[in-house]
Write a protein that holds these residues in place. Structure first.
Motif, PDB file in Angstrom:
ATOM      1  N   PHE C 286       0.700  -1.065   0.084  1.00  0.00           N
ATOM      2  CA  PHE C 286       0.060   0.036  -0.027  1.00  0.00           C
ATOM      3  C   PHE C 286       0.922   1.329   0.023  1.00  0.00           C
ATOM      4  O   PHE C 286       0.388   2.490  -0.068  1.00  0.00           O
ATOM      5  CB  PHE C 286      -1.033  -0.005   1.249  1.00  0.00           C
ATOM      6  CG  PHE C 286      -1.999  -0.839   1.362  1.00  0.00           C
ATOM      7  CD1 PHE C 286      -2.696  -1.232  -0.010  1.00  0.00           C
ATOM      8  CD2 PHE C 286      -2.263  -1.754   1.961  1.00  0.00           C
ATOM      9  CE1 PHE C 286      -3.886  -1.985  -0.190  1.00  0.00           C
ATOM     10  CE2 PHE C 286      -3.544  -2.593   2.082  1.00  0.00           C
ATOM     11  CZ  PHE C 286      -4.153  -2.646   1.117  1.00  0.00           C
ATOM     12  N   SER C 287       2.137   1.132  -0.117  1.00  0.00           N
ATOM     13  CA  SER C 287       3.013   2.435  -0.123  1.00  0.00           C
ATOM     14  C   SER C 287       3.993   2.245  -1.043  1.00  0.00           C
ATOM     15  O   SER C 287       5.167   2.744  -0.848  1.00  0.00           O
ATOM     16  CB  SER C 287       3.602   2.798   1.296  1.00  0.00           C
ATOM     17  OG  SER C 287       2.259   3.114   2.252  1.00  0.00           O
ATOM     18  N   LEU C 288       3.715   1.623  -2.200  1.00  0.00           N
ATOM     19  CA  LEU C 288       4.724   1.483  -3.060  1.00  0.00           C
ATOM     20  C   LEU C 288       4.847   2.539  -4.047  1.00  0.00           C
ATOM     21  O   LEU C 288       5.970   2.470  -5.069  1.00  0.00           O
ATOM     22  CB  LEU C 288       4.489   0.125  -4.056  1.00  0.00           C
ATOM     23  CG  LEU C 288       4.822  -1.364  -3.245  1.00  0.00           C
ATOM     24  CD1 LEU C 288       3.832  -2.517  -3.890  1.00  0.00           C
ATOM     25  CD2 LEU C 288       6.215  -1.614  -2.950  1.00  0.00           C
ATOM     26  N   GLU C 289       4.076   3.617  -4.235  1.00  0.00           N
ATOM     27  CA  GLU C 289       4.166   4.580  -4.968  1.00  0.00           C
ATOM     28  C   GLU C 289       5.285   5.077  -5.312  1.00  0.00           C
ATOM     29  O   GLU C 289       5.525   5.371  -6.557  1.00  0.00           O
ATOM     30  CB  GLU C 289       2.911   5.609  -4.529  1.00  0.00           C
ATOM     31  CG  GLU C 289       1.471   5.399  -4.759  1.00  0.00           C
ATOM     32  CD  GLU C 289       0.909   4.436  -3.797  1.00  0.00           C
ATOM     33  OE1 GLU C 289       1.721   3.886  -2.969  1.00  0.00           O
ATOM     34  OE2 GLU C 289      -0.258   4.307  -3.863  1.00  0.00           O
ATOM     35  N   PRO C 290       6.056   5.558  -4.331  1.00  0.00           N
ATOM     36  CA  PRO C 290       7.583   6.188  -4.787  1.00  0.00           C
ATOM     37  C   PRO C 290       8.326   5.258  -5.755  1.00  0.00           C
ATOM     38  O   PRO C 290       9.388   5.794  -6.124  1.00  0.00           O
ATOM     39  CB  PRO C 290       8.147   6.498  -3.337  1.00  0.00           C
ATOM     40  CG  PRO C 290       7.032   6.011  -2.381  1.00  0.00           C
ATOM     41  CD  PRO C 290       6.257   5.405  -3.007  1.00  0.00           C
ATOM     42  N   ARG C 378       9.845  13.780  -1.377  1.00  0.00           N
ATOM     43  CA  ARG C 378       9.610  13.243  -0.106  1.00  0.00           C
ATOM     44  C   ARG C 378      10.789  13.325   0.778  1.00  0.00           C
ATOM     45  O   ARG C 378      11.772  12.139   1.036  1.00  0.00           O
ATOM     46  CB  ARG C 378       9.234  11.799  -0.236  1.00  0.00           C
ATOM     47  CG  ARG C 378       7.974  11.221  -0.609  1.00  0.00           C
ATOM     48  CD  ARG C 378       7.813  10.014  -0.806  1.00  0.00           C
ATOM     49  NE  ARG C 378       6.264   9.339  -0.871  1.00  0.00           N
ATOM     50  CZ  ARG C 378       5.786   9.427  -1.880  1.00  0.00           C
ATOM     51  NH1 ARG C 378       6.130   9.605  -2.990  1.00  0.00           N
ATOM     52  NH2 ARG C 378       4.371   9.073  -1.889  1.00  0.00           N
TER      53      ARG C 378
ATOM     54  N   LEU D 293       1.321  10.264  -4.328  1.00  0.00           N
ATOM     55  CA  LEU D 293       0.593  10.252  -2.955  1.00  0.00           C
ATOM     56  C   LEU D 293       0.208   8.781  -2.755  1.00  0.00           C
ATOM     57  O   LEU D 293      -0.421   8.039  -3.401  1.00  0.00           O
ATOM     58  CB  LEU D 293      -0.456  11.043  -2.618  1.00  0.00           C
ATOM     59  CG  LEU D 293       0.003  12.358  -2.110  1.00  0.00           C
ATOM     60  CD1 LEU D 293       0.412  13.142  -3.028  1.00  0.00           C
ATOM     61  CD2 LEU D 293      -1.345  13.082  -1.258  1.00  0.00           C
ATOM     62  N   THR D 294       0.342   8.121  -1.559  1.00  0.00           N
ATOM     63  CA  THR D 294      -0.311   6.953  -1.141  1.00  0.00           C
ATOM     64  C   THR D 294      -1.565   7.155  -0.449  1.00  0.00           C
ATOM     65  O   THR D 294      -2.042   8.438  -0.447  1.00  0.00           O
ATOM     66  CB  THR D 294       0.342   6.194   0.063  1.00  0.00           C
ATOM     67  OG1 THR D 294       0.251   6.847   1.112  1.00  0.00           O
ATOM     68  CG2 THR D 294       1.988   6.060  -0.334  1.00  0.00           C
ATOM     69  N   ARG D 295      -2.602   6.082  -0.477  1.00  0.00           N
ATOM     70  CA  ARG D 295      -3.743   6.163   0.160  1.00  0.00           C
ATOM     71  C   ARG D 295      -3.606   6.680   1.559  1.00  0.00           C
ATOM     72  O   ARG D 295      -4.717   7.543   1.707  1.00  0.00           O
ATOM     73  CB  ARG D 295      -4.463   4.756   0.035  1.00  0.00           C
ATOM     74  CG  ARG D 295      -3.979   3.564   0.860  1.00  0.00           C
ATOM     75  CD  ARG D 295      -4.536   2.381   0.251  1.00  0.00           C
ATOM     76  NE  ARG D 295      -3.937   2.046  -1.106  1.00  0.00           N
ATOM     77  CZ  ARG D 295      -4.385   1.293  -1.946  1.00  0.00           C
ATOM     78  NH1 ARG D 295      -5.431   0.387  -1.486  1.00  0.00           N
ATOM     79  NH2 ARG D 295      -3.988   0.854  -2.980  1.00  0.00           N
ATOM     80  N   ASP D 297      -1.524   8.984   2.674  1.00  0.00           N
ATOM     81  CA  ASP D 297      -1.226  10.477   2.418  1.00  0.00           C
ATOM     82  C   ASP D 297      -2.653  10.939   2.216  1.00  0.00           C
ATOM     83  O   ASP D 297      -3.006  12.321   2.725  1.00  0.00           O
ATOM     84  CB  ASP D 297      -0.581  10.731   1.228  1.00  0.00           C
ATOM     85  CG  ASP D 297       1.110  10.376   1.268  1.00  0.00           C
ATOM     86  OD1 ASP D 297       1.548  10.111   2.554  1.00  0.00           O
ATOM     87  OD2 ASP D 297       1.789   9.950   0.444  1.00  0.00           O
TER      88      ASP D 297
END
Lengths: 422, 422, 422, 422
Positions: C286-290, C378, D293-295, D297
């Motif tokens: 759930f936080s792989l975006e970067p 970030r 952004l992550t969910r 964020d």
């Protein structure tokens, strides 16, 4: 004092044109104000507490300068290195050398405050006489002020240090590292009684002192109190300090006053600071290494300070002699000479022409170093930090100073407070 | 030599239990092998060329140690700081003090190689006698080898330095900073002729020497050549060095041989190095600041080295005295005493208990510093770099050394090569 | 099947020479092996579970494909987008569509496994017929294997899915996302019974499968089991996957065997993975975006895969249609045509020539995008993470699957385990 | 319009107490102002041009919405996804659908502006009727204004779009993405002639519009022009947008006026922007991935916007449906219901309880995701960038729009300008 100073160097300017400079300077050493009035650039020295902490002679926490009396050869050596790096000022190693600080929170001394202050003056003078440098006696903020002692009490503390400076006949005085302009004004008022030139620096950023007095207003108050040189030192990186002194200068000029300006910033990058400066950064004081400025960062600082009309350009915590040398090297074209220490350095890395490896010789040029964005080698670390921001200021119970050591109960309360924040 | 050493300290272990240690050590100073054979931990010193470059006494590029003769007070002071930090070895400041290096690429000296080597021995001995330390004479890789000179020529160069070490009666010898195990073997063979104990370190990582000889094979060859202590120094960070020496140890044990082990790593984080080490990093040597290890990184290194069976634990480029002190502090429980310099330091930041600001007092504990991931303050910089990797090794035309300065044409060719790479 | 495909585009190559390409392709659509045998490049599609999770039709955790039956218009639309982006394969959305997975840990379905598999086949065929694409039926690793069920039990599960694929007459079969080569061999053996071409991919990196069977050995076993195309999918970034398939290719060739090769990597940068892949990264899922790759990263991947002899080049989790289009655009010179979706894209940003702002028009060129090192925005985040590394593999109690939902007690035990690790 | 909406979900709050919510909502769908007046939270949708660019239906550069007519099924699907994610507003996909933009710099269309605007209205209405959503007709800034056309000319452009919106009977109107408050005022004046509710958003940050009109003053002018809802959209990250709208609100309240407030920020982190927003970032538009952004964020953004008194909370470029769903999930306690799309999502990762791997099940909790600082997997990239800052604004020659394609000479001049800057 007569100084004969000979220096021969090859200056390499941006355009790769070689300029030979033969310097034979037969100066009668002039006072700080004469120099600044004449438009000279004065290079300050660097902060002693951090440099000597790394060398093993100052204790982080109390940050007191007893080494001046205890380990004079170590202090003398550091003075010599800054002199060699180009410093025109040997500041007495008397930071936090007030009696109320020397005996704070369980810290006790083998030497009296007077002994420390005297030893520091002697060392500064001894080395200053070896080159083209003045001696500046320095006082700094006191625990008494933070503990809400009276104006008279605080001034009495400054007076004790000043008496030594007068007896030892320093060339000028610096009131430095004040977080509250009010305390700095008191210090300036005491220093002015000596008749010597007075410089005053606050450890503030663009947001102003801890009571939110703006940099411009702070500077006006210091000038009105009698300071001939005003500026900032410590707590922030060069970029922030230059910005703050610009605001001071604008304030002084708007008020129709006149002054000289100085900066003595950290050698640490601190873009993430709040108004309390690097003290609030989680890395203070034992993990600041990744923030240390390179020599090229320093050259940029020297240029920007000079362009902003700041002519007394020095350093504070984190400065090593090579940082100061970089200031002197950047401004060599304006000053006409290089510092003695440049015999062991080439402009913009030109010493690398002598390296055994060809790809390192390929780095012997300004263009390479100026563009490089240095890696941290720390992929698991962030690039910025959230400052602590406890919002505790003068008068708060936690800031009341005490002679006794911090107790385990006091510590535990603080540890809990810190952990809760995360 | 008789050494009387008294030390009283409060050790604070992880569990916040206070342990008072009163030490009265009446030692007959023993040799390096006796110490290691007895299971003692020997703390080495740090690299002098980088430390003295920052102080203004060594020129980056040639990296030669003429300061031993030119500025003895600066070299003596650095020895003293490492002694105070806990070093048991004062290594003579004779790195690159061979005649073929001293007169390379336009570099000329006011002192002969012999004068420099002699001065360095005298300084090391003077300071060693002030504490519990041995003197080690050091030789390092030569430009002659890179330029494909004969075994006899290269050995003759080592011989000249050795003659001084014998005359000055150093306690043992170190052959250090070799990129090719073959040259290191030659050095060991020469050093062995003195009858003194011999240590040998390569500046290699897990990939082995520049001819791809594995760490295990390198170590076996060095032991067979006569080295009693083997390991690595320089070029890589502590993590990489410990990993490499583990491979050496495994190789030696597999071959049924015996040796003692040592590490003298950089004080820079270098996770992004290739086999050539930090020389290839674009930041070498003038923008390495963000990579500097904290004292806590050092404690981790000391513990890991010790756990790996390495008992001679020192440092190289980038080490400042406080880094060495951190090694000695981490291993104080095993050794039973703290270094002299710890009088100005508390375990795991406990000196901060005396800080005026409560939120800094809240950092006076191991848990805080051990978990902190320090920010770089450099949001525009990456965390890792791509090493240069020119792939130029012994025998390549660009590696042939020359007495004359690098010419402008030579430089231009290198600059173009470097720029094309980007 | 007959496909008439006309495409007219301007290709802009590196050298800024414009090449007009008029394509009128009158192809009889050929099978996967005919294409690969003929040296064609086959572009795969991207992973459906991650793409549809972002769109709201797949639940992260179970990751099951019931949307094929529940929300066919959403699945159809994604197929169409990949087709338009250049995919030559419409893979049935049947990942984890085995009955033992569909009813795992409290997850229940409104549709049977058979319904889901059939609906997925119909959607894939419908869209494949709209362009130049084949339909591939896919099976993946099973909870039964992790729970140590027998070979017969596991094979029976594959058989149920295969029966649908045969009935729906898919063009070929893919056994994908296996962490253990043994289970993949079982799958291949079942798939081979259909007589259709079989591809097999493991979700492994250079360290091999979870039993440490090397990539080369894994590939040999898969080829021997009957797979005509072998490679890797998921779990690692393109760089790692290409490296792994190279090792597979070397293994197969060394064994004197022949195969075609494929990669279907993540669209996430994962330089910090261990052998378990991105599942172990703290950011999963759930936080792989970067970590998401840019289109330029994708072009680099396509080129490197092609250069390594990999001709079936697709994607997995994280791929959006524009990522796939980038693969097709990079290889357009080799293939002679651009994908349909390129009508809305210019090579290397050339569409920016139409931007209203001049400084954005200045970015309409390859050189700009290829060199850019994109910032994360970030500054408080690191660039690499420490993978979890619980070391739990097949047979461990925590890996036994259960029909019932994970209980609060089970969760609490896991939470404690995770927290203790930090 | 009558909407019957039933939703049953388990809300999991911070304290791990389970709250079952049974919702049977029998609403007469109300207008935008009635909702906001009643204190309802309105969830906006996300930006269509970026989302559809990734899917292959919009061309970056011109950024025009012809897909509404060309590929209606793709546009309809995206509307559906946002509706399912919780959006209460279906904004017509008419961004940049003015005739002067549709035929700019060589861009030609197969559809007229009127056709595109009509198709967009039909699609928005079709999907809005499937749920609890209103249709908003949108106009945005025009090339004509940047090219210094007259007020009448610019207003005529808005009028053409408005005529379609009136004919298609949208529920309300939005004037969005204005860099100059003056042009936004003109737009509002035209929109007000319809009698429908009017919202107006600028793409500005705390420094104000491109003429340095402050956010507070901008908001006052928009309210005076007739806008009932004011705020910002695009160009900046949520943090910056919320800060800016707070300034707008303070300005409006100080002026004694009343309004509702809205934010439609980017889904990209942009702490390093200047007043021009993300257009100036070097990563715009093709390398913004690391900034997504992550969910989590998004949940933070929703909470902060709500706390600031902003009740119309939506998104712009970079938003995918799961981002919008996160807004609706964060505010579910206030609104009393979850969006339809939450059937495929658990609060704060609770869906991971069904994951096969135990260490991933260990992440099924708020505490884990809220504290995680996600790594970029890009150790060679910085965390912040220097914006371009060409300082080119309305009236500058480079901003004059033209029907013809940008010529090679024009491009070359821009490329040189960009390169010189570095």
């Amino acid at each position: 004092m007569v100084c004969i100073y000979v220096n021969y160097q090859i200056l390499k300017c941006n355009k790769r044109v070689c300029i030979s400079v033969l310097l034979a300077r037969f100066d009668f050493t002039q006072g700080i104000l004469e120099r600044l009035d004449a438009g000279e650039i004065v290079i300050g020295d660097g902060g002693f507490v951090f440099a000597l902490e790394k060398r093993g002679y100052v204790k982080a926490g109390p940050w007191t300068p007893e080494a001046a009396a205890e380990y004079p050869e170590a202090v003398r050596q550091l003075h010599r290195e800054f002199l060699r790096a180009g410093s025109n000022v040997m500041q007495t190693f008397t930071f936090y050398a007030s009696d109320d600080k020397l005996e704070n929170r369980g810290h006790t001394q083998r030497f009296t405050g007077q002994q420390i202050n005297e030893a520091a003056c002697d060392l500064a003078r001894e080395v200053a006489n070896e080159g083209d440098a003045l001696v500046a006696g320095g006082v700094s903020q006191t625990p008494s002020y933070l503990s809400c002692k009276s104006e008279n009490d605080v001034k009495a503390i400054f007076k004790k240090q000043i008496d030594v400076f007068v007896k030892k006949n320093v060339d000028f005085l610096i009131a430095e590292y004040f977080e509250h302009v009010e305390e700095a004004e008191w210090a300036v008022q005491v220093l002015k009684t000596t008749g010597k030139p007075v410089a005053a620096t606050l450890c503030i950023g663009p947001e102003g002192d801890l009571n939110k007095v703006s940099p411009g207003d702070c500077a006006v108050r210091l000038v009105k109190a009698g300071a001939q040189i005003v500026g900032v030192n410590c707590h922030f990186d060069p970029e922030t300090c230059v910005k703050t002194v610009k605001m001071m200068k604008a304030g002084v000029e708007k008020a129709g006053l006149k002054a000289h300006y100085m900066t003595q910033p950290l050698a640490f990058h601190t873009p993430d600071c709040n108004c309390q400066g690097f003290i609030d950064l989680p890395e203070f004081p034992f993990s600041l290494e990744p923030r240390i400025l390179t020599r090229w960062d320093m050259q940029k600082y020297a240029r920007e300070a000079y362009n902003a009309g700041i002519h007394y350009i020095g350093g504070c915590c984190g400065f090593e002699p090579y940082h100061t040398r970089a200031l002197a090297e950047e401004l060599a074209p304006e000053r006409g000479f290089l510092p003695a220490g440049s015999e062991k350095h080439g402009n913009w890395g030109s010493g690398l022409e002598m390296h055994t490896k060809p790809w390192v010789r390929a780095r012997a040029r300004r263009d390479y170093w100026e563009k490089l964005k240095p890696a941290s080698g720390r992929p698991f670390c962030p690039s910025m930090a959230m400052p602590d921001g406890w919002g505790v200021t003068k008068g708060h119970a936690d800031l009341m100073q005490q002679k006794e050591a911090t107790s385990q109960e006091q510590l535990k309360a603080l540890f809990n407070k810190e952990t809760a924040r995360c």
